[in-house]
Write a protein that holds these residues in place. Structure first.
Motif, PDB file in Angstrom:
ATOM      1  N   ILE A 225       0.865  -1.186   0.000  1.00  0.00           N
ATOM      2  CA  ILE A 225       0.000   0.000   0.000  1.00  0.00           C
ATOM      3  C   ILE A 225       0.898   1.231   0.000  1.00  0.00           C
ATOM      4  O   ILE A 225       1.716   1.400   0.909  1.00  0.00           O
ATOM      5  N   ALA A 226       0.761   2.071  -1.021  1.00  0.00           N
ATOM      6  CA  ALA A 226       1.629   3.247  -1.136  1.00  0.00           C
ATOM      7  C   ALA A 226       0.839   4.527  -0.932  1.00  0.00           C
ATOM      8  O   ALA A 226      -0.306   4.646  -1.359  1.00  0.00           O
ATOM      9  N   MET A 227       1.471   5.493  -0.266  1.00  0.00           N
ATOM     10  CA  MET A 227       0.936   6.848  -0.173  1.00  0.00           C
ATOM     11  C   MET A 227       1.641   7.668  -1.241  1.00  0.00           C
ATOM     12  O   MET A 227       2.855   7.660  -1.314  1.00  0.00           O
ATOM     13  N   GLY A 228       0.862   8.368  -2.060  1.00  0.00           N
ATOM     14  CA  GLY A 228       1.563   9.016  -3.143  1.00  0.00           C
ATOM     15  C   GLY A 228       1.075  10.360  -3.591  1.00  0.00           C
ATOM     16  O   GLY A 228       1.833  11.167  -4.073  1.00  0.00           O
ATOM     17  N   LYS A 229      -0.205  10.653  -3.466  1.00  0.00           N
ATOM     18  CA  LYS A 229      -0.804  11.859  -4.025  1.00  0.00           C
ATOM     19  C   LYS A 229      -0.347  12.062  -5.469  1.00  0.00           C
ATOM     20  O   LYS A 229       0.060  13.135  -5.884  1.00  0.00           O
ATOM     21  N   GLY A 230      -0.385  10.976  -6.220  1.00  0.00           N
ATOM     22  CA  GLY A 230      -0.148  11.094  -7.644  1.00  0.00           C
ATOM     23  C   GLY A 230       1.266  10.866  -8.109  1.00  0.00           C
ATOM     24  O   GLY A 230       1.533  10.993  -9.294  1.00  0.00           O
ATOM     25  N   THR A 231       2.203  10.538  -7.227  1.00  0.00           N
ATOM     26  CA  THR A 231       3.575  10.339  -7.692  1.00  0.00           C
ATOM     27  C   THR A 231       3.681   9.048  -8.493  1.00  0.00           C
ATOM     28  O   THR A 231       3.073   8.038  -8.165  1.00  0.00           O
ATOM     29  N   ASP A 232       4.465   9.093  -9.559  1.00  0.00           N
ATOM     30  CA  ASP A 232       4.603   7.945 -10.457  1.00  0.00           C
ATOM     31  C   ASP A 232       5.057   6.700  -9.720  1.00  0.00           C
ATOM     32  O   ASP A 232       4.522   5.610  -9.924  1.00  0.00           O
TER      33      ASP A 232
END
Length: 706
Positions: A615-622
């Motif tokens: 599970i990654a937190m990213g707010k849109g990062t590739d």
């Protein structure tokens, strides 16, 4: 190059799989993929589309091509904007409803007048009513029987022909009407789930206003290149990822993050494609071509997610292949054993055998999973949580252990001053600010933020020199100062009071920045990574939601780990871990439970990959989108408990649906023992279970308002 084509009228997952196999036998058709959940065909552009159409038409499905004829996943929505009807071979939904209505009226009228009509008149009317509602099923069934394919249509065709052959025209017609209604409602249920997914695709803008030589020009978003400048007016969608080049406004980023609160944007700040500009006019410098933007990747992942099958779905599909022939065998035994061994009436037990065939239709069983899965993926996507497939949604609902990276996950990843110890109030903040204001080091930024918060005066330092691994030396108003860790002030003979303060801050897991002159320590800052405000609440909610263990894994000092763990409430913590140590710890945790690893998708990639669910937190990062199985598009954990609850609800519904589907059939089959099973009870048991599991699955889409 591949084409993506919209397919309407797919009747069931098994039939869809069979159609896919037929298309793959065509020249250039080897790579074809036909998705029942998405209603989409992906095929090589060299394939003969007319042959594909003929194959689909044989099962009552129809083919639509994207407007531009290209394989842009976001273009699937363009074609669908003006036609939301669900087809079942005989045309649109309205046409099917019309045919069923006429068939039902004809059936009821014939029943009402049967006492006065001779059989020669009533039988043709029953036949006409049957054909109006069930001719497509009958036709498909005949073709499948000719190929020795015993699917749902084949079973229904055998039952209809058998009922007619023994003179039960009234019940045969009722079966045809109810099965037609069943197919309609089944299709509408799946279409509802698909539409909930397709509304997500509508966030993709189609055109942009490009600024070229001072002139505005409307262009397709696919033509935008990196470095282009576009104008986005209030209410319009930002066409692709980029940076604000001019203007100021608030932006709704719900399409990306699921967060409804607007975000203020000014020059130099990043924006996401698909976000809606609220009030001011913005000039956006394009940073990515649309196909590489966060929104494009999100929509692509959402579409791809519909096509993966969970272990439960794979089991049901495999089970259905053996289940249908088994039902035919049971029907034959019901037909033959009572007359041959117990002197039963042949016509009565032929009737019972036909009823068993109808009970054996696996519609409800096959639909017990896909509608719930698509609904769960769509519901999470609306909240800015990307689940990359049904298999990962199922796994998300099974988690009992969650491992967290600390920095950037439970904490903000930004150092802040948590404590200060001041011995010289006149000089400490003044000199520290004078030295740190020229530095770009994260600790220096934390110090300056604290000095700014206190409103302390800041001077100008001279002769600033960096001491590698220690800190900074500088002069202020002619006096020399040292600022940094303990090594930078080794020339000072600490008083016991200072030594005790240093040890106390270190015991609390804080990083120290000390300031001293030639002879004494003026004070010190205790700096920590700021804990996210929501972390403690999220951990508590996860425990209440059934997560048995929450574990923090960090490379920081164990004292720091202990402090953060105590503040957020995780069950366990481990500090001083290298990336390979995190991987080993995740594998160790997996030996006693189902483990999900949560990180930022960059530093934690090995641990994310080694967990049963990343599970990654990213707010849109590739990197976040590409690394993990589940992506939280926000920059916080706030929506994770809701995602787990939705996944668990989907799993519960699937188990419940399977129980209902098999339970209805078992009850109906038990009625054959005393000979009470009738054709209309059989079709109602199948139809009732199908409608019930469909409606239950669609409840996943319902959001409770607090």
């Amino acid at each position: 190059m591949t084409l993506e084509l919209r397919v309407d009228g797919l009747t069931c997952p098994n039939c869809t799989s069979e159609l896919e196999q037929e298309i793959r036998l065509l020249e250039h058709g080897q790579s074809a993929k036909l998705s029942y959940n998405a209603g989409k065909l992906t095929v090589d552009e060299k394939v003969d589309l007319e042959k594909v159409r003929r194959i689909l038409r044989s099962d009552g499905a129809t083919l639509k091509k994207d407007r531009d004829g290209h394989a842009h996943f976001h273009d699937l929505n363009h074609d669908h904007d003006h036609d939301h009807n669900h087809a079942h071979g005989s045309g649109s939904t309205k046409r099917i409803i019309g045919l069923l209505s006429v068939s039902a009226l004809l059936y009821l009228g014939t029943m009402a007048t049967q006492a006065w009509l001779p059989p020669a008149a009533s039988i043709p009317l029953y036949v006409a009513a049957s054909l109006l509602s069930g001719y497509s099923t009958f036709w498909r069934g005949l073709k499948n029987l000719a190929k020795f394919k015993f699917n749902i249509d084949a079973l229904m065709t055998i039952a209809l022909v058998g009922a007619a052959s023994i003179g039960d025209w009234k019940e045969a017609t009722l079966v045809a009407i109810l099965f037609g209604l069943n197919e309609l409602l089944e299709g509408l249920g799946m279409e509802k789930a698909r539409k909930s997914m397709e509304t997500l695709l509508q966030v993709a803008p189609k055109e942009a206003v490009k600024l070229e030589d001072g002139l505005e020009k409307i262009v397709p978003i696919a033509s935008l290149e990196i470095g282009d400048t576009v104008i986005v007016r209030p209410g319009e969608k930002i066409p692709s990822d980029g940076t604000v080049a001019g203007g100021k406004s608030s932006v709704n980023e719900a399409a990306i993050t699921g967060e409804s609160l607007p975000v203020e944007k000014a020059a130099g700040e990043p924006v996401f494609g698909g976000s809606i500009n609220n009030e001011g006019v913005l000039q956006i410098r394009i940073g990515k071509a649309y196909e590489d933007s966060s929104l494009a990747k999100i929509l692509h992942l959402v579409q791809e997610a519909q096509e993966t099958k969970t272990p439960t779905e794979l089991f049901i599909n495999k089970f259905s292949k053996y289940y249908t022939p088994l039902i035919i065998l049971v029907a034959l035994l019901v037909l033959l054993i009572p007359p041959l061994l117990f002197g039963g009436d042949w016509q009565k037990w032929l009737y019972q055998g036909l009823a068993v065939l109808i009970v054996g239709c696996p519609c409800a069983l096959i639909l017990s999973s896909p509608i719930a899965i698509v609904s769960g993926i769509a519901r999470n996507a609306r909240n800015g949580i990307l689940v990359k497939g049904g298999v990962f949604l199922e796994q998300l609902g099974k988690l009992d252990t969650l491992a967290f990276d600390k920095t950037g996950t439970l904490t903000k990843g930004e150092p802040h001053v948590e404590k200060t110890v001041v011995y010289d109030k006149d000089r400490f903040f003044l000199v520290a600010g004078a030295i740190e204001k020229t530095s770009v080091h994260p600790l220096a930024k934390a110090v300056m933020k604290e000095i700014g918060r206190l409103g302390a005066a800041v001077g100008d330092a001279d002769k600033i020199h960096t001491l590698s691994g220690q800190g900074i030396t500088a002069t202020y108003e002619g006096r020399s100062y040292w600022l940094g860790n303990e090594k930078s002030i080794a020339h000072i003979n600490f008083m016991e009071e200072v030594r005790s303060a240093i040890q106390l801050l270190k015991d609390e897991g804080l990083t120290l920045v000390l300031l001293a002159d030639e002879s004494e320590v003026l004070g010190m800052f205790g700096i920590a990574d700021e804990i996210r405000a929501e972390s403690a609440d999220v951990i508590g909610e996860l425990h209440r939601s059934g997560i048995r263990r929450t574990v923090m894994l960090t490379g920081d000092h164990p004292k720091t780990a202990e402090k953060v763990a105590g503040a957020v409430g995780v069950s366990e913590y481990y500090g001083s871990l290298l990336p390979e140590d995190k991987v080993a710890k995740v594998k160790q945790l997996a030996a006693s439970g189902t483990v999900g690893m949560i990180g930022d998708g960059i530093n934690d990639a090995p641990a994310l990959a080694s967990a049963q669910l990343g599970i990654a937190m990213g707010k849109g990062t590739d990197s976040a989108i590409e690394t993990a199985d589940v992506v939280l598009m926000q920059d916080h954990l706030g929506k994770l408990p809701a995602a787990i609850r939705i996944a668990r609800r989907v799993n519960r519904i699937i188990r419940f649906n399977i129980g209902v589907a098999l339970g209805f059939k078992l009850i109906a089959l038990l009625l054959t023992i005393p000979g009470w099973l009738t054709l209309w009870i059989a079709i109602l048991s199948d139809m009732g279970a199908t409608i019930f599991v469909t409606l239950v699955s669609l409840t996943v889409l319902i959001e409770k308002r607090s």
